[in-house]
Design a protein around this motif. Structure first.
Motif, PDB file in Angstrom:
ATOM      1  N   ASN A  77     -14.766 -24.129  17.403  1.00 35.05           N
ATOM      2  CA  ASN A  77     -14.350 -24.742  18.524  1.00 35.05           C
ATOM      3  C   ASN A  77     -14.772 -23.861  19.640  1.00 35.05           C
ATOM      4  O   ASN A  77     -15.133 -22.905  19.638  1.00 35.05           O
ATOM      5  CB  ASN A  77     -12.692 -24.431  18.471  1.00 35.05           C
ATOM      6  N   MET A  78     -14.962 -24.551  20.762  1.00 27.64           N
ATOM      7  CA  MET A  78     -15.474 -23.822  22.084  1.00 27.64           C
ATOM      8  C   MET A  78     -14.662 -24.167  23.367  1.00 27.64           C
ATOM      9  O   MET A  78     -14.368 -25.393  23.577  1.00 27.64           O
ATOM     10  CB  MET A  78     -17.079 -24.532  22.219  1.00 27.64           C
ATOM     11  N   GLN A  79     -14.597 -23.122  24.115  1.00 29.63           N
ATOM     12  CA  GLN A  79     -13.848 -23.320  25.412  1.00 29.63           C
ATOM     13  C   GLN A  79     -14.690 -23.397  26.372  1.00 29.63           C
ATOM     14  O   GLN A  79     -15.938 -23.233  26.730  1.00 29.63           O
ATOM     15  CB  GLN A  79     -12.974 -22.164  25.634  1.00 29.63           C
ATOM     16  N   PRO A  80     -14.242 -24.204  27.522  1.00 32.01           N
ATOM     17  CA  PRO A  80     -14.884 -24.587  28.623  1.00 32.01           C
ATOM     18  C   PRO A  80     -15.544 -23.438  29.560  1.00 32.01           C
ATOM     19  O   PRO A  80     -14.723 -22.521  29.438  1.00 32.01           O
ATOM     20  CB  PRO A  80     -14.108 -25.410  29.560  1.00 32.01           C
ATOM     21  N   GLN A  81     -16.749 -23.555  30.025  1.00 29.51           N
ATOM     22  CA  GLN A  81     -17.275 -22.662  30.849  1.00 29.51           C
ATOM     23  C   GLN A  81     -17.390 -21.256  30.586  1.00 29.51           C
ATOM     24  O   GLN A  81     -17.020 -20.380  31.168  1.00 29.51           O
ATOM     25  CB  GLN A  81     -16.514 -22.784  32.264  1.00 29.51           C
ATOM     26  N   THR A  82     -17.615 -21.208  29.112  1.00 27.81           N
ATOM     27  CA  THR A  82     -17.794 -20.059  28.524  1.00 27.81           C
ATOM     28  C   THR A  82     -19.224 -19.689  28.097  1.00 27.81           C
ATOM     29  O   THR A  82     -20.087 -20.827  27.942  1.00 27.81           O
ATOM     30  CB  THR A  82     -17.053 -19.681  27.242  1.00 27.81           C
ATOM     31  N   GLU A  83     -19.853 -18.572  27.714  1.00 27.86           N
ATOM     32  CA  GLU A  83     -21.139 -18.273  27.140  1.00 27.86           C
ATOM     33  C   GLU A  83     -21.201 -17.539  25.989  1.00 27.86           C
ATOM     34  O   GLU A  83     -22.187 -17.319  25.439  1.00 27.86           O
ATOM     35  CB  GLU A  83     -21.864 -17.478  28.200  1.00 27.86           C
ATOM     36  N   ASP A  84     -20.077 -17.963  25.194  1.00 34.54           N
ATOM     37  CA  ASP A  84     -19.989 -17.203  23.831  1.00 34.54           C
ATOM     38  C   ASP A  84     -20.748 -18.152  23.044  1.00 34.54           C
ATOM     39  O   ASP A  84     -20.923 -19.269  23.108  1.00 34.54           O
ATOM     40  CB  ASP A  84     -18.619 -17.298  23.193  1.00 34.54           C
TER      41      ASP A  84
END
Length: 147
Positions: free
Chosen positions: A100-107
């Motif tokens: 799962n990926m959250q908006p506007q992150t660079e993880d």
């Protein structure tokens, strides 16, 4: 004449602020009993652009990333406004892992093993359908060859 120049300047400004993405090919995929309409990012410019700058995506739509070779690929969410889930797939379309990926992150969100494809869907799409690692995504063989 002045109005025409002003309109033209406004158009150029809008194009600079809201990038126009080239139309990517689309294919139909399946996961379990579910149909997915996927845009296909099979070349470097489209893989780099991905779903950046998008504000919404229909419920059963997604983006399939086709990589030139199976490897431990990673995804991130720079300039992406939609929360997404990404399934990393092997050569046969079997899901290796789902992140799962959250908006506007660079993880970095990476495949656990060598992946040939990544399928991005709206956040929670896979879990809401009961689709887990080991499941197969059908239709992968119709994807354009990577460039």
């Amino acid at each position: 004449m002045h109005k025409s120049l002003a309109s033209l300047a406004t158009l150029f400004l809008l194009l600079a602020v809201f990038p126009v993405a080239a139309e990517m090919p689309r294919i139909e995929l399946t996961a379990g009993f579910y149909r997915i309409e996927a845009e296909v990012a099979a070349d470097d410019p489209n893989r780099m652009q991905g779903l950046m700058h998008r504000r919404n995506m229909a419920a059963n739509q997604g983006m399939l990333f086709v990589f030139p070779q199976a490897a431990r690929h990673c995804m991130w969410m720079r300039n992406t406004f939609l929360p997404l889930s990404v399934a990393f797939l092997d050569e046969d379309g079997r899901i290796l892992n789902i992140e799962n990926m959250q908006p506007q992150t660079e993880d970095n969100h990476c495949s656990t093993k060598a992946a040939r494809y990544a399928l991005e869907m709206n956040l929670g799409w896979f879990s809401s359908k009961g689709i887990k690692p080991g499941a197969r995504v059908g239709g992968i063989e119709k994807a354009p060859a990577p460039q």
